[in-house]
Design a protein around this motif. Structure first.
Motif, PDB file in Angstrom:
ATOM      1  N   SER A   1       1.484   5.199   0.928  1.00 22.32           N
ATOM      2  CA  SER A   1       1.010   6.077   1.991  1.00 22.32           C
ATOM      3  C   SER A   1       0.129   7.166   1.386  1.00 22.32           C
ATOM      4  CB  SER A   1       2.191   6.722   2.714  1.00 22.32           C
ATOM      5  OG  SER A   1       2.815   7.674   1.872  1.00 22.32           O
ATOM      6  N   GLU A   2      -0.686   7.761   2.214  1.00 26.86           N
ATOM      7  CA  GLU A   2      -1.575   8.832   1.754  1.00 26.86           C
ATOM      8  C   GLU A   2      -0.759   9.994   1.193  1.00 26.86           C
ATOM      9  OE1 GLU A   2      -5.071  10.077   0.614  1.00 26.86           O
ATOM     10  OE2 GLU A   2      -4.847   8.217   1.743  1.00 26.86           O
ATOM     11  N   GLU A   3       0.365  10.289   1.833  1.00 27.19           N
ATOM     12  CA  GLU A   3       1.250  11.383   1.377  1.00 27.19           C
ATOM     13  C   GLU A   3       1.796  11.085  -0.024  1.00 27.19           C
ATOM     14  OE1 GLU A   3       5.587  13.279   2.473  1.00 27.19           O
ATOM     15  OE2 GLU A   3       4.534  12.100   3.986  1.00 27.19           O
ATOM     16  N   THR A   4       2.223   9.853  -0.247  1.00 25.93           N
ATOM     17  CA  THR A   4       2.757   9.462  -1.551  1.00 25.93           C
ATOM     18  C   THR A   4       1.679   9.536  -2.616  1.00 25.93           C
ATOM     19  OG1 THR A   4       4.352   7.999  -0.496  1.00 25.93           O
ATOM     20  CG2 THR A   4       3.886   7.603  -2.822  1.00 25.93           C
TER      21      THR A   4
ATOM     22  N   LYS B   1       0.847  -1.187   0.000  1.00 25.13           N
ATOM     23  CA  LYS B   1       0.000   0.000   0.000  1.00 25.13           C
ATOM     24  C   LYS B   1       0.885   1.241   0.000  1.00 25.13           C
ATOM     25  CE  LYS B   1      -4.234  -1.609   0.826  1.00 25.13           C
ATOM     26  NZ  LYS B   1      -5.385  -1.327   0.022  1.00 25.13           N
TER      27      LYS B   1
END
Length: 87
Positions: A13-16, A11
């Motif tokens: 990350s949200e930042e990526t 998964k």
């Protein structure tokens, strides 16, 4: 020797994901690329679940006059094309 993880095995990350999204914004595809992607999806049947989801999303919505006109025009062109192919 351990193999490298495949894209579906981890998964992001949200930042990526946000950075990747920002990098793609404002970019547009060439008409040739869009045509290729469109052609690749033509004739591919949707699953019953996908069809049900689309149907549920459209349920109860009224079509605008412009949308109705576009549908009429598209059907007219389709009928003409089918008539030509039959001959």
């Amino acid at each position: 020797m351990a193999r490298k993880k495949r894209s579906h095995e981890y998964k992001l990350s949200e930042e990526t994901r946000k950075r990747m999204s920002e990098a793609q914004k404002g970019k547009s595809m060439k008409p040739e690329t869009r045509a290729k992607l469109s052609a690749a999806r033509k004739g591919v049947p949707r699953s019953p679940e996908a069809r049900a989801a689309i149907s549920a999303g459209k349920l109860g919505k009224k079509r605008s006059p412009a949308e109705c006109q576009a549908i009429r025009e598209g059907m007219r062109k389709r009928r003409e094309r089918l008539k030509r192919e039959k001959q």
